[in-house]
Write a protein that holds these residues in place. Structure first.
Motif, PDB file in Angstrom:
ATOM      1  N   ARG A  79       0.770  -1.474   0.072  1.00 40.09           N
ATOM      2  CA  ARG A  79       0.014  -0.073  -0.142  1.00 40.09           C
ATOM      3  C   ARG A  79       0.903   1.321   0.200  1.00 40.09           C
ATOM      4  N   ARG A  82      -0.708   4.250   0.641  1.00 33.74           N
ATOM      5  CA  ARG A  82      -1.445   5.243   1.433  1.00 33.74           C
ATOM      6  C   ARG A  82      -1.800   4.498   2.693  1.00 33.74           C
ATOM      7  N   PRO A  83      -1.794   5.131   4.087  1.00 34.12           N
ATOM      8  CA  PRO A  83      -2.273   4.498   5.388  1.00 34.12           C
ATOM      9  C   PRO A  83      -3.431   3.967   5.076  1.00 34.12           C
ATOM     10  N   THR A  87      -5.514   5.790  17.290  1.00 30.79           N
ATOM     11  CA  THR A  87      -4.330   5.829  18.254  1.00 30.79           C
ATOM     12  C   THR A  87      -4.337   4.341  18.853  1.00 30.79           C
ATOM     13  N   ALA A 115      -7.043   3.100   6.449  1.00 35.28           N
ATOM     14  CA  ALA A 115      -8.076   3.820   7.370  1.00 35.28           C
ATOM     15  C   ALA A 115      -8.413   2.864   8.452  1.00 35.28           C
ATOM     16  N   ALA A 116      -8.825   3.723   9.431  1.00 41.21           N
ATOM     17  CA  ALA A 116      -9.308   2.840  10.812  1.00 41.21           C
ATOM     18  C   ALA A 116     -10.612   1.827  10.405  1.00 41.21           C
ATOM     19  N   PRO A 123       0.994   1.514   7.933  1.00 41.71           N
ATOM     20  CA  PRO A 123       0.593   2.554   8.820  1.00 41.71           C
ATOM     21  C   PRO A 123      -0.951   2.520   8.743  1.00 41.71           C
ATOM     22  N   VAL A 124      -1.645   3.372   9.713  1.00 37.80           N
ATOM     23  CA  VAL A 124      -3.029   3.468   9.806  1.00 37.80           C
ATOM     24  C   VAL A 124      -3.237   4.908  10.383  1.00 37.80           C
ATOM     25  N   ASP A 125      -4.286   5.356   9.595  1.00 33.94           N
ATOM     26  CA  ASP A 125      -4.957   6.811   9.993  1.00 33.94           C
ATOM     27  C   ASP A 125      -6.343   6.780  10.782  1.00 33.94           C
ATOM     28  N   GLY A 126      -6.376   7.659  11.560  1.00 30.96           N
ATOM     29  CA  GLY A 126      -7.566   7.918  12.463  1.00 30.96           C
ATOM     30  C   GLY A 126      -7.579   6.924  13.783  1.00 30.96           C
TER      31      GLY A 126
END
Length: 311
Positions: free
Chosen positions: A200, A202-203, A283, A205-206, A278-281
Motif C-alpha cells: 500500500r 497510503r495509510p 491511536t 483507514a481505521a 501505517p494506519v490513519d484515524g
C-alpha cells in the motif's frame, strides 16, 4: 506542703490501652542495661544514645509508671527497689519481644524464598525475562515461578492468592486490584511481505481495519481489548489464537494481517519477515501496568521486581 496534684503526678495511669500504660521496648532495654553495667552513662554508651537522652527516657518511664526507678548520685546510678522489680518484669517482656522478632523474621524469610508472578503474554514473553534475570542477581536464593496468560487470567490469579504480583496490558484495572504504570507500548498492524497491504502507498483507514478479519488474540487479552475499544468493534476474527507468539507466526506465514505490540515484532520487522502497515484515524497506544490486590502493596521480592521494571 503536699497537694492533691503532687500525689496525682506519681499515681499510675489506669485508663487507656497498654501502649499508653507500659513503657516502650527502648525504655525497657535501657533499664536492663542500667542493671547490667551499673550506671546510666554506661547504659547509654552500650545502646548508642547520649546520656541526656537516656536520662530523659528514664524520667519518662518514671512518670508513666508513677514510681522512681533509678537513684542518681555523683557516684553513679543504681536501681531503686521498685526499679529492680520493674527490671525483672522488663526482662521477660524483652525476651518475648525477641521471640516475636525472630518469628517475624522467619515469616519474612519464607516470603522472600519464593515469588509468584502472573503476567499477560506480551509482557511475559518480551519484558519479564530481562527483569527476572536482574532480580536473580539481587536475590539468587528466591525461587521465581511465572504464570503467563491473558490480562483477565492475571487478575483471577491475583484475587485467588495464586500470585504475588501481576502485569497486564489492558485499558482498565480489574476490580479488586491496585496498579502502577511501569511502561508504555504501541500496537501496530503487520502483514507478511506477500500480503496486498504490504504494498500500500497510503495509510490504512481505521474503518477498513475494523472491517477486516484479522488474526487476533482471544477475548480477555489486553491486546484485543485495546484494539476493540480503539476501533469501536472488530470484524469476525480470521483466526483466534491464545498467545502473541502464535499470532506472530500466523502473520509471518502469510495467513493474514495482525495487530501486535511493537515489542513483539522488532526482530521480524528488521528482517522484513513482517511489514508494518501505517494506519490513519486511530491511536493504538497503551499503558503496561503492575497490579496487586487492593490494600496489599508488594513487599520483599515482589517490591524489588517492581523497582527493576522502572529502572
Amino acid at each position: 506542703m503536699t497537694t492533691r496534684d503532687d500525689h496525682a503526678e506519681h499515681r499510675p495511669v489506669t485508663a487507656g490501652t497498654l501502649a499508653h500504660r507500659v513503657p516502650d521496648l527502648g525504655g525497657l532495654e535501657l533499664l536492663l542495661a542500667v542493671a547490667r553495667v551499673g550506671s546510666l552513662g554506661g547504659a547509654a554508651r552500650e545502646l548508642g544514645i547520649t546520656q541526656p537522652a537516656a536520662s530523659s527516657r528514664v524520667r519518662s518511664m518514671e512518670r508513666q509508671l508513677g514510681v522512681a526507678l533509678v537513684d542518681r548520685s555523683p557516684r553513679g546510678s543504681r536501681l531503686t527497689d521498685a526499679g529492680a522489680l520493674v527490671t525483672d518484669w522488663a526482662r521477660r517482656i524483652v525476651e518475648a519481644a525477641e521471640a516475636f522478632d525472630a518469628g517475624a523474621q522467619a515469616l519474612r524469610d519464607r516470603r522472600d524464598s519464593r515469588l509468584r508472578v502472573a503476567a499477560s503474554m506480551t509482557i511475559a514473553e518480551y519484558l519479564l525475562p530481562g527483569w527476572l534475570l536482574a532480580l536473580r542477581a539481587q536475590r539468587p536464593d528466591t525461587a521465581v515461578s511465572l504464570l503467563a496468560g491473558n490480562s483477565a487470567s492475571v487478575a483471577e490469579r491475583l484475587l485467588a492468592d495464586e500470585a504475588d504480583v501481576g502485569f497486564v496490558e489492558g485499558l482498565t484495572v480489574p476490580t479488586g486490584l491496585d496498579s502502577a504504570v511501569i511502561a508504555h507500548d504501541r500496537l501496530i498492524v503487520v502483514t507478511a511481505p506477500s500480503h496486498a497491504w504490504a504494498r500500500r502507498r497510503r495509510p490504512l483507514a481505521a474503518e477498513e481495519l475494523a472491517a477486516t478479519s484479522l488474526i487476533l488474540r482471544e477475548k480477555g487479552s489486553g491486546t484485543r481489548q485495546v484494539l476493540d475499544t480503539a476501533l469501536g468493534g472488530l470484524a469476525r476474527p480470521l483466526i483466534e489464537l491464545s498467545s502473541t507468539t502464535a499470532v506472530k507466526a500466523a502473520a509471518v506465514s502469510g495467513a493474514g494481517p495482525a495487530v501486535l505490540s511493537e515489542l513483539a515484532v522488532r526482530e521480524e520487522l528488521a528482517m522484513r519477515r513482517l511489514i508494518r502497515v501505517p494506519v490513519d484515524g486511530v491511536t493504538l497506544a497503551r499503558e503496561l501496568r503492575a497490579v496487586w490486590p487492593t490494600g496489599h502493596r508488594p513487599a520483599g521480592p515482589a517490591r524489588d521486581l517492581l523497582t527493576l521494571t522502572r529502572g
